[in-house]
Scaffold this motif. Sequence first.
Motif, PDB file in Angstrom:
ATOM      1  N   ILE A   1       0.832  -1.202   0.000  1.00  0.00           N
ATOM      2  CA  ILE A   1       0.000   0.000   0.000  1.00  0.00           C
ATOM      3  C   ILE A   1       0.868   1.255   0.000  1.00  0.00           C
ATOM      4  CG2 ILE A   1      -1.587   1.380   1.430  1.00  0.00           C
ATOM      5  CD1 ILE A   1      -2.806  -1.318   2.334  1.00  0.00           C
ATOM      6  N   ASP A   2       1.888   1.268   0.835  1.00  0.00           N
ATOM      7  CA  ASP A   2       2.692   2.464   0.972  1.00  0.00           C
ATOM      8  C   ASP A   2       3.914   2.500   0.053  1.00  0.00           C
ATOM      9  OD1 ASP A   2       1.770   2.485   4.340  1.00  0.00           O
ATOM     10  OD2 ASP A   2       1.225   4.005   2.884  1.00  0.00           O
ATOM     11  N   ALA A   3       4.086   1.497  -0.771  1.00  0.00           N
ATOM     12  CA  ALA A   3       5.257   1.457  -1.648  1.00  0.00           C
ATOM     13  C   ALA A   3       5.273   2.640  -2.603  1.00  0.00           C
ATOM     14  CB  ALA A   3       5.291   0.146  -2.422  1.00  0.00           C
TER      15      ALA A   3
ATOM     16  N   TYR B   1       1.538   1.108  13.650  1.00  0.00           N
ATOM     17  CA  TYR B   1       2.756   1.787  14.092  1.00  0.00           C
ATOM     18  C   TYR B   1       3.714   2.017  12.924  1.00  0.00           C
ATOM     19  CZ  TYR B   1       7.074   2.912  16.449  1.00  0.00           C
ATOM     20  OH  TYR B   1       8.231   3.539  16.820  1.00  0.00           O
ATOM     21  N   PHE B   2       3.910   1.002  12.080  1.00  0.00           N
ATOM     22  CA  PHE B   2       4.798   1.169  10.925  1.00  0.00           C
ATOM     23  C   PHE B   2       4.286   2.268  10.008  1.00  0.00           C
ATOM     24  CE2 PHE B   2       6.234  -3.494  11.313  1.00  0.00           C
ATOM     25  CZ  PHE B   2       7.313  -3.136  12.092  1.00  0.00           C
ATOM     26  N   ARG B   3       2.977   2.305   9.810  1.00  0.00           N
ATOM     27  CA  ARG B   3       2.395   3.338   8.947  1.00  0.00           C
ATOM     28  C   ARG B   3       2.643   4.719   9.567  1.00  0.00           C
ATOM     29  NH1 ARG B   3      -2.508   1.317   7.672  1.00  0.00           N
ATOM     30  NH2 ARG B   3      -1.692   0.681   5.668  1.00  0.00           N
TER      31      ARG B   3
ATOM     32  N   LEU C   1       4.924   5.585  11.756  1.00  0.00           N
ATOM     33  CA  LEU C   1       6.355   5.858  11.751  1.00  0.00           C
ATOM     34  C   LEU C   1       6.813   6.304  10.363  1.00  0.00           C
ATOM     35  CD1 LEU C   1       9.042   5.845  13.292  1.00  0.00           C
ATOM     36  CD2 LEU C   1       9.272   3.427  12.692  1.00  0.00           C
ATOM     37  N   GLY C   2       6.345   5.627   9.334  1.00  0.00           N
ATOM     38  CA  GLY C   2       6.700   6.016   7.973  1.00  0.00           C
ATOM     39  C   GLY C   2       6.204   7.407   7.628  1.00  0.00           C
ATOM     40  N   GLU C   3       4.948   7.696   7.976  1.00  0.00           N
ATOM     41  CA  GLU C   3       4.385   9.010   7.665  1.00  0.00           C
ATOM     42  C   GLU C   3       5.092  10.119   8.436  1.00  0.00           C
ATOM     43  OE1 GLU C   3       0.232   8.472   8.489  1.00  0.00           O
ATOM     44  OE2 GLU C   3      -0.111   7.354   6.633  1.00  0.00           O
ATOM     45  N   GLU C   4       5.405   9.874   9.701  1.00  0.00           N
ATOM     46  CA  GLU C   4       6.101  10.881  10.512  1.00  0.00           C
ATOM     47  C   GLU C   4       7.516  11.097   9.980  1.00  0.00           C
ATOM     48  OE1 GLU C   4       6.390  13.817  13.342  1.00  0.00           O
ATOM     49  OE2 GLU C   4       4.616  12.670  12.784  1.00  0.00           O
ATOM     50  N   SER C   5       8.197  10.018   9.573  1.00  0.00           N
ATOM     51  CA  SER C   5       9.549  10.138   9.010  1.00  0.00           C
ATOM     52  C   SER C   5       9.524  10.959   7.728  1.00  0.00           C
ATOM     53  CB  SER C   5      10.129   8.751   8.725  1.00  0.00           C
ATOM     54  OG  SER C   5      10.220   7.999   9.900  1.00  0.00           O
ATOM     55  N   ILE C   6       8.549  10.690   6.881  1.00  0.00           N
ATOM     56  CA  ILE C   6       8.405  11.446   5.622  1.00  0.00           C
ATOM     57  C   ILE C   6       8.127  12.909   5.926  1.00  0.00           C
ATOM     58  CG2 ILE C   6       6.920  11.753   3.601  1.00  0.00           C
ATOM     59  CD1 ILE C   6       6.634   8.651   3.577  1.00  0.00           C
ATOM     60  N   SER C   7       7.270  13.159   6.906  1.00  0.00           N
ATOM     61  CA  SER C   7       6.948  14.530   7.284  1.00  0.00           C
ATOM     62  C   SER C   7       8.188  15.283   7.764  1.00  0.00           C
ATOM     63  CB  SER C   7       5.876  14.512   8.376  1.00  0.00           C
ATOM     64  OG  SER C   7       5.648  15.801   8.873  1.00  0.00           O
ATOM     65  N   LEU C   8       9.021  14.615   8.560  1.00  0.00           N
ATOM     66  CA  LEU C   8      10.251  15.249   9.037  1.00  0.00           C
ATOM     67  C   LEU C   8      11.214  15.532   7.886  1.00  0.00           C
ATOM     68  CD1 LEU C   8      10.835  13.223  12.316  1.00  0.00           C
ATOM     69  CD2 LEU C   8      10.287  15.657  12.142  1.00  0.00           C
ATOM     70  N   ALA C   9      11.317  14.591   6.951  1.00  0.00           N
ATOM     71  CA  ALA C   9      12.198  14.796   5.793  1.00  0.00           C
ATOM     72  C   ALA C   9      11.708  15.966   4.950  1.00  0.00           C
ATOM     73  CB  ALA C   9      12.278  13.523   4.953  1.00  0.00           C
ATOM     74  N   LYS C  10      10.398  16.035   4.743  1.00  0.00           N
ATOM     75  CA  LYS C  10       9.845  17.156   3.976  1.00  0.00           C
ATOM     76  C   LYS C  10      10.041  18.468   4.716  1.00  0.00           C
ATOM     77  CE  LYS C  10       6.407  14.711   1.245  1.00  0.00           C
ATOM     78  NZ  LYS C  10       4.982  14.533   0.960  1.00  0.00           N
ATOM     79  N   GLY C  11       9.918  18.425   6.047  1.00  0.00           N
ATOM     80  CA  GLY C  11      10.154  19.624   6.857  1.00  0.00           C
ATOM     81  C   GLY C  11      11.584  20.122   6.737  1.00  0.00           C
ATOM     82  N   ASP C  12      12.507  19.201   6.535  1.00  0.00           N
ATOM     83  CA  ASP C  12      13.913  19.556   6.319  1.00  0.00           C
ATOM     84  C   ASP C  12      14.204  19.845   4.852  1.00  0.00           C
ATOM     85  OD1 ASP C  12      14.383  19.255   9.005  1.00  0.00           O
ATOM     86  OD2 ASP C  12      15.262  17.256   8.842  1.00  0.00           O
ATOM     87  N   ARG C  13      13.165  19.796   4.016  1.00  0.00           N
ATOM     88  CA  ARG C  13      13.251  20.052   2.567  1.00  0.00           C
ATOM     89  C   ARG C  13      14.231  19.107   1.881  1.00  0.00           C
ATOM     90  NH1 ARG C  13      12.826  26.564   2.960  1.00  0.00           N
ATOM     91  NH2 ARG C  13      10.729  26.534   3.756  1.00  0.00           N
TER      92      ARG C  13
END
Length: 165
Positions: free
Chosen positions: A19-21, A67-69, A71-83
């Motif tokens: 789903i998240d691939a 939890y994996f979902r 964690l993945g979404e939060e990680s992506i959000s942090l990466a986007k926040g760091d541009r």
Amino acid sequence: MAGNSGSRRLAQQREYLRIDASKLSRIVDRAEFNRVTKALERRLQDFEMDGFSEPAAVALAECQTLYFRQLGEESISLAKGDRLDSVSADHVRRATSRLRHAAAPPWKAVLNIIGGALLGTAIQEIVGIVNSDGPLEKGRALVTMALLAAGVAAVIIAVVAPRRT
């Protein structure tokens, strides 16, 4: 029974990864994503399901998937926040920390705030006592000590108390 629930859990985890691939492939190198997915599948297969009833194994799989979902979404959000265009290991660690702290019950946050306010008031009173020219008032000193004790107790309870959800 445990083997069946383990294979069902593995199937659910694989479905989550499918789903998240598409979402992750935009941020993570596809070859790296496939390598991590295969490593995760190997670990899931090695996981002992003995001792878990079938409903418990299904509940565990559902909670892990959620939890994996998250964690993945939060990680992506942090990466986007760091541009950034990709998620780093640091983003995953920070996301884990954020999720862990977000799970604290609200009463702990309230108790922490109250304790901090009491401690701040006590410190202000201590500074007032130290800077006063007149004799020490016993009532003021007792109130200050009570504020200090209550503030320390509130903060300690909020920090040390076990999580109950």
